[in-house]
Design a protein around this motif. Sequence first.
Motif, PDB file in Angstrom:
ATOM      1  N   MET A 109      44.065  57.829 -71.047  1.00 19.69           N
ATOM      2  CA  MET A 109      44.955  58.982 -71.147  1.00 19.69           C
ATOM      3  C   MET A 109      45.278  59.239 -72.616  1.00 19.69           C
ATOM      4  SD  MET A 109      48.769  59.501 -69.522  1.00 19.69           S
ATOM      5  CE  MET A 109      48.143  59.339 -67.849  1.00 19.69           C
ATOM      6  N   SER A 110      45.126  60.498 -73.073  1.00 19.10           N
ATOM      7  CA  SER A 110      45.402  60.865 -74.456  1.00 19.10           C
ATOM      8  C   SER A 110      46.894  60.803 -74.724  1.00 19.10           C
ATOM      9  CB  SER A 110      44.870  62.274 -74.751  1.00 19.10           C
ATOM     10  OG  SER A 110      45.566  63.229 -73.988  1.00 19.10           O
ATOM     11  N   SER A 111      47.239  60.779 -76.020  1.00 24.18           N
ATOM     12  CA  SER A 111      48.653  60.722 -76.399  1.00 24.18           C
ATOM     13  C   SER A 111      49.385  61.976 -75.970  1.00 24.18           C
ATOM     14  CB  SER A 111      48.781  60.528 -77.913  1.00 24.18           C
ATOM     15  OG  SER A 111      48.117  61.593 -78.599  1.00 24.18           O
ATOM     16  N   ALA A 112      48.710  63.140 -76.054  1.00 26.81           N
ATOM     17  CA  ALA A 112      49.356  64.395 -75.655  1.00 26.81           C
ATOM     18  C   ALA A 112      49.646  64.403 -74.167  1.00 26.81           C
ATOM     19  CB  ALA A 112      48.480  65.587 -76.026  1.00 26.81           C
ATOM     20  N   THR A 113      48.678  63.924 -73.371  1.00 25.71           N
ATOM     21  CA  THR A 113      48.886  63.871 -71.924  1.00 25.71           C
ATOM     22  C   THR A 113      49.985  62.897 -71.567  1.00 25.71           C
ATOM     23  OG1 THR A 113      46.555  64.401 -71.585  1.00 25.71           O
ATOM     24  CG2 THR A 113      47.760  63.478 -69.715  1.00 25.71           C
ATOM     25  N   ALA A 114      50.004  61.765 -72.244  1.00 25.43           N
ATOM     26  CA  ALA A 114      51.043  60.773 -71.986  1.00 25.43           C
ATOM     27  C   ALA A 114      52.419  61.314 -72.319  1.00 25.43           C
ATOM     28  CB  ALA A 114      50.757  59.503 -72.792  1.00 25.43           C
ATOM     29  N   ALA A 115      52.503  62.093 -73.404  1.00 21.93           N
ATOM     30  CA  ALA A 115      53.796  62.659 -73.793  1.00 21.93           C
ATOM     31  C   ALA A 115      54.277  63.674 -72.769  1.00 21.93           C
ATOM     32  CB  ALA A 115      53.686  63.310 -75.172  1.00 21.93           C
ATOM     33  N   LEU A 116      53.334  64.452 -72.222  1.00 26.00           N
ATOM     34  CA  LEU A 116      53.715  65.487 -71.263  1.00 26.00           C
ATOM     35  C   LEU A 116      54.063  64.896 -69.910  1.00 26.00           C
ATOM     36  CD1 LEU A 116      51.130  68.271 -72.063  1.00 26.00           C
ATOM     37  CD2 LEU A 116      53.564  68.273 -72.586  1.00 26.00           C
ATOM     38  N   SER A 117      53.615  63.675 -69.625  1.00 24.92           N
ATOM     39  CA  SER A 117      53.913  63.074 -68.338  1.00 24.92           C
ATOM     40  C   SER A 117      55.344  62.592 -68.253  1.00 24.92           C
ATOM     41  CB  SER A 117      52.953  61.903 -68.076  1.00 24.92           C
ATOM     42  OG  SER A 117      53.135  60.895 -69.065  1.00 24.92           O
ATOM     43  N   GLY A 118      55.991  62.365 -69.383  1.00 28.58           N
ATOM     44  CA  GLY A 118      57.380  61.933 -69.398  1.00 28.58           C
ATOM     45  C   GLY A 118      58.313  63.105 -69.621  1.00 28.58           C
ATOM     46  N   PRO A 119      59.584  62.816 -69.946  1.00 26.59           N
ATOM     47  CA  PRO A 119      60.541  63.894 -70.227  1.00 26.59           C
ATOM     48  C   PRO A 119      60.076  64.743 -71.412  1.00 26.59           C
ATOM     49  CG  PRO A 119      61.652  61.782 -69.928  1.00 26.59           C
ATOM     50  CD  PRO A 119      60.187  61.487 -69.994  1.00 26.59           C
ATOM     51  N   VAL A 120      60.249  66.034 -71.293  1.00 23.97           N
ATOM     52  CA  VAL A 120      59.813  66.962 -72.332  1.00 23.97           C
ATOM     53  C   VAL A 120      60.945  67.139 -73.343  1.00 23.97           C
ATOM     54  CG1 VAL A 120      59.033  69.297 -72.833  1.00 23.97           C
ATOM     55  CG2 VAL A 120      58.281  68.138 -70.751  1.00 23.97           C
ATOM     56  N   PRO A 121      60.716  66.815 -74.614  1.00 22.12           N
ATOM     57  CA  PRO A 121      61.769  67.014 -75.610  1.00 22.12           C
ATOM     58  C   PRO A 121      62.014  68.499 -75.849  1.00 22.12           C
ATOM     59  CG  PRO A 121      59.725  66.387 -76.685  1.00 22.12           C
ATOM     60  CD  PRO A 121      59.489  66.265 -75.204  1.00 22.12           C
ATOM     61  N   LEU A 122      63.231  68.838 -76.228  1.00 23.32           N
ATOM     62  CA  LEU A 122      63.588  70.229 -76.487  1.00 23.32           C
ATOM     63  C   LEU A 122      63.488  70.581 -77.964  1.00 23.32           C
ATOM     64  CD1 LEU A 122      66.602  70.683 -74.061  1.00 23.32           C
ATOM     65  CD2 LEU A 122      64.195  71.275 -73.714  1.00 23.32           C
ATOM     66  N   SER A 123      63.099  69.634 -78.781  1.00 24.38           N
ATOM     67  CA  SER A 123      62.860  69.941 -80.195  1.00 24.38           C
ATOM     68  C   SER A 123      61.881  68.914 -80.752  1.00 24.38           C
ATOM     69  CB  SER A 123      64.168  69.918 -81.004  1.00 24.38           C
ATOM     70  OG  SER A 123      64.688  68.602 -81.076  1.00 24.38           O
ATOM     71  N   ARG A 124      61.211  69.314 -81.799  1.00 30.02           N
ATOM     72  CA  ARG A 124      60.279  68.401 -82.456  1.00 30.02           C
ATOM     73  C   ARG A 124      60.159  68.778 -83.918  1.00 30.02           C
ATOM     74  NH1 ARG A 124      54.285  66.840 -80.304  1.00 30.02           N
ATOM     75  NH2 ARG A 124      55.544  65.348 -79.140  1.00 30.02           N
ATOM     76  N   VAL A 125      60.088  67.758 -84.768  1.00 29.53           N
ATOM     77  CA  VAL A 125      59.841  67.938 -86.200  1.00 29.53           C
ATOM     78  C   VAL A 125      58.514  67.263 -86.511  1.00 29.53           C
ATOM     79  CG1 VAL A 125      60.716  67.556 -88.537  1.00 29.53           C
ATOM     80  CG2 VAL A 125      62.329  67.863 -86.632  1.00 29.53           C
ATOM     81  N   TRP A 126      57.631  67.984 -87.187  1.00 33.86           N
ATOM     82  CA  TRP A 126      56.342  67.417 -87.525  1.00 33.86           C
ATOM     83  C   TRP A 126      55.994  67.730 -88.977  1.00 33.86           C
ATOM     84  CZ3 TRP A 126      56.824  72.120 -85.241  1.00 33.86           C
ATOM     85  CH2 TRP A 126      56.092  73.180 -85.775  1.00 33.86           C
ATOM     86  N   ALA A 127      55.146  66.876 -89.550  1.00 34.62           N
ATOM     87  CA  ALA A 127      54.691  67.062 -90.929  1.00 34.62           C
ATOM     88  C   ALA A 127      53.309  66.463 -91.066  1.00 34.62           C
ATOM     89  CB  ALA A 127      55.653  66.393 -91.915  1.00 34.62           C
ATOM     90  N   LYS A 128      52.389  67.267 -91.576  1.00 35.50           N
ATOM     91  CA  LYS A 128      51.018  66.820 -91.818  1.00 35.50           C
ATOM     92  C   LYS A 128      50.372  66.254 -90.558  1.00 35.50           C
ATOM     93  CE  LYS A 128      51.886  65.779 -96.690  1.00 35.50           C
ATOM     94  NZ  LYS A 128      51.883  64.741 -97.755  1.00 35.50           N
ATOM     95  N   GLY A 129      50.631  66.905 -89.427  1.00 36.36           N
ATOM     96  CA  GLY A 129      49.998  66.513 -88.181  1.00 36.36           C
ATOM     97  C   GLY A 129      50.642  65.363 -87.449  1.00 36.36           C
ATOM     98  N   SER A 130      51.685  64.759 -88.005  1.00 38.48           N
ATOM     99  CA  SER A 130      52.349  63.642 -87.341  1.00 38.48           C
ATOM    100  C   SER A 130      53.776  64.020 -86.980  1.00 38.48           C
ATOM    101  CB  SER A 130      52.360  62.402 -88.242  1.00 38.48           C
ATOM    102  OG  SER A 130      53.062  62.680 -89.450  1.00 38.48           O
ATOM    103  N   VAL A 131      54.265  63.438 -85.888  1.00 44.12           N
ATOM    104  CA  VAL A 131      55.613  63.732 -85.414  1.00 44.12           C
ATOM    105  C   VAL A 131      56.615  62.921 -86.216  1.00 44.12           C
ATOM    106  CG1 VAL A 131      57.155  63.663 -83.429  1.00 44.12           C
ATOM    107  CG2 VAL A 131      54.739  64.227 -83.110  1.00 44.12           C
TER     108      VAL A 131
END
Length: 344
Positions: free
Chosen positions: A1-23
């Motif tokens: 399972m990819s990291s994106a799929t794993a993240a979507l399988s759990g609670p969905v955050p209501l905000s995100r900060v990212w820089a240079k492709g990393s969270v």
Amino acid sequence: MSSATAALSGPVPLSRVWAKGSVVAEDLTGEDLSDVLQLHTDASAWWVLPRDPDYGAAELRGVAQALDLDDLAVRDLLATDRRAKFEALGTARLVVTNLVTHDPASCSLTVHPISIIATDRVLICLVGDVDGFQPARLLLQKAELLAEGGVEVGLQLLITAVVNTYESAVQWLEDAADGLSEVLFEERPLSRSEQLDAFRLRSALSQLRRVTEPMRAVMTDLVDNPPPAPKGGKGGKSTRTVRRWGMIAEQHTRVAAAADALREVLSSVFDTSLALADVRMNAIMKKLTAWAAIIAVPTLVTGFAGMNVAFPLDGTVAGFWLVLVIMVVSAVVLYVGFRRRGWI
């Protein structure tokens, strides 16, 4: 399972900060989100706010104060009167519009307001709890695009999702209109329940057109007002950005044009149904008239023969058969004549 799929399988955050492709951080609000952005000067963020009069409105006013947005801008962002507008205030671009959801079972369409604030580093979306429209999940799914294109791509994703709700509603209306048209091809008018459905469809279409028409101006403004140039960088009006906005605007134009065409289709369905009802009523009246005439002649003969006066062949077998033959022949002649004219 990819990291994106794993993240979507759990609670969905209501905000995100990212820089240079990393969270960098997730689920930050208010001052915490602002502090992280100040600490990471090369970071960008998105934040999905619930549209409620308490928490969401309070957080939005805090954001407005940080971005130097006036009270008029806040009033527009919190409005629920189905307005649609675009406004550029300093480094912030404000988009106020509406998305739609539909219920085929009840033939109803519901309009939901959505407000978006986009700056060079932050994308804020204010929207209520709408089934089938989850901007936070959408932005999580497109994390790679956001890492590449930044806030502008996020804004394009949200606007595309809004236009997709229009497209889905138009498709539903088209399918429902086709279903009503098939009834008319059976050469019968709409039944009472079908007439009620057609009325509800026309009401839903009117609501949809009241949403899509003002959005034309918003799409034009979005195309004509690219994001401001970042400090020390090139202008925000890149060819790729312009092309993406052009494609979104074309999609909305097609949807709006389809909604306009549906108005004529539903009007034609109503008119055709009324015409078929008139034709059916005329056919019924012809049949009633024909049978009334056929019955009237034998009634007239028997009434005449039954008068209490003396006339030739009265009380004889020959008179009986003569009266009977006159009744049968007259009825048959009338029947054949009406039959040839299509009245029976």
